[in-house]
Write an enzyme that holds these catalytic residues in place. Structure first.
Site, PDB file in Angstrom:
ATOM      1  N   LYS A  53     -11.329   4.043   8.917  1.00  0.00           N
ATOM      2  CA  LYS A  53      -9.936   4.140   9.368  1.00  0.00           C
ATOM      3  C   LYS A  53      -9.356   5.504   8.992  1.00  0.00           C
ATOM      4  CE  LYS A  53      -9.467  -0.785   9.489  1.00  0.00           C
ATOM      5  NZ  LYS A  53      -9.283  -2.033   8.783  1.00  0.00           N
ATOM      6  N   GLN A  97      -6.083  -4.248   3.882  1.00  0.00           N
ATOM      7  CA  GLN A  97      -7.444  -4.678   4.231  1.00  0.00           C
ATOM      8  C   GLN A  97      -7.701  -6.088   3.699  1.00  0.00           C
ATOM      9  OE1 GLN A  97      -9.675  -2.761   6.168  1.00  0.00           O
ATOM     10  NE2 GLN A  97     -10.784  -4.677   6.187  1.00  0.00           N
ATOM     11  N   ASP A 120      -1.654  -4.385  12.529  1.00  0.00           N
ATOM     12  CA  ASP A 120      -2.727  -5.364  12.739  1.00  0.00           C
ATOM     13  C   ASP A 120      -2.246  -6.526  13.624  1.00  0.00           C
ATOM     14  OD1 ASP A 120      -5.262  -4.903  11.755  1.00  0.00           O
ATOM     15  OD2 ASP A 120      -4.745  -5.448   9.692  1.00  0.00           O
TER      16      ASP A 120
END
Ligand code: NDP
Length: 283
Positions: A53, A97, A120
């Site tokens: 990322k 995460q 997300d």
């Protein structure tokens, strides 16, 4: 023999578009899209995702911050960090995460991210937007799958679509995106009766099960588009999908490999969402 869908090539093409759009956006507004990535603990797979990322941010000219917190970080500390980033104008997207260590309530952490920075698309408010088809952000993995389906030229409209898996991050939003494109969607799970027969009806079959080589040739309709979301680590450390690639290849019309299929798309879609979040702050 199935046509192999090249996730790396599709991802590179989408990234090139995002890069051009980002340059134009920075020129026009002086605002650089910013992503904060938080990792708690040292899960090796998560470390790889976080590293990729960061790399994607550099490649596209985004500003990025990363926080590597020890596994014993208290829930309150993590929530305080999220709160700080919620108020930071350089940061447009916050990504925590997953999975988090067991002593931290994931739902609470996801709820703490302001929906405008939830790139997300896991926050209930964004999930609601997905349900009604009024997107702020598209959920990254399912959005990547849609790009791969589009790359085949096969239209979703009117097709029998079967999604195996009903998780909140893949299966359920995947079904919604297919439905919004006028597919006739069936969602399967561990209690589905006659799974093989249901899968064989699919013109478009998406496997998001988390079991190596779960989808076998006798579950696939000849000519179907088969998308393998699974990422499974075998004992010999090799990566393997949820579809038995070698067995399904002679039957399917299009097929994604693992690695090199859905995986590269997910991060690209995250970057797309971060750019969208940055754009929304100046609209
Ligand atoms: P989950 O474990 O949350 O969900 C798995 C789903 O599969 C569940 O709905 C479960 O059913 C269903 N399932 C399990 N066993 C069977 C069975 N025997 N028959 C039918 N259905 C079954 O996984 P995720 O959705 O998070 O992830 C799925 C896979 O995708 C994993 O391999 C993961 O690593 C990968 N992944 C890949 C990403 C990428 O970027 N490529 C991103 C995210 C995930 P039930 O609900 O009844 O338990």
């Amino acid at each position: 023999m199935a046509v192999r869908i090249d996730g790396k090539a599709v991802s590179a093409a989408v990234r090139a578009r995002i890069k051009a759009e980002t340059e134009e956006f920075i020129r026009a507004t002086g605002v650089t899209p910013g992503l904060a990535v938080i990792l708690v603990g040292s899960d090796p797979a998560s470390q790889v995702y976080v590293k990729n990322k960061k790399k994607a941010c550099e490649e596209l000219g985004f500003y990025s911050e990363s926080y590597d917190l020890p596994a014993e970080t208290a829930e309150g500390e993590l929530l305080a960090l999220v709160e700080k980033l919620n108020g930071d104008s350089r940061i447009h997207g916050i990504l925590v995460q997953l999975p988090l260590p067991a002593h931290i309530d994931e739902k609470k952490v996801i709820r703490a991210i302001v929906p405008q920075k939830d790139v997300d698309a896991f926050h209930a408010e964004n999930v609601g937007h997905i349900m009604i088809g009024d997107y702020r952000f598209l959920p990254c993995t399912p959005a990547g799958v849609m790009e791969l389906i589009h790359s085949t030229g096969v239209k979703v409209e009117g097709k029998e679509c079967v999604v195996v898996g009903r998780s909140n991050i893949v299966g359920k939003p995947m079904a919604m995106l297919l439905l919004h494109e006028n597919g006739t969607v069936t969602v399967c799970h561990s209690r589905t009766a006659n799974l093989k027969e249901v899968c064989r009806r699919a013109d478009i079959l998406v496997a998001a099960v988390g079991r190596p080589r779960f989808v076998t040739a006798d579950m696939v309709k000849p000519g179907a588009v088969v998308i393998d979301v699974g990422i499974n680590r075998l004992e010999d450390k090799k990566l393997c999908g949820d579809v038995d690639y070698d067995a399904v290849e002679p039957v399917a019309g299009y097929l994604t490999p693992v690695p090199g299929g859905v995986g590269p798309m997910t991060i690209t879609m995250l970057m797309k969402n971060t750019l969208a979040a940055a754009k929304a702050t100046v609209e």
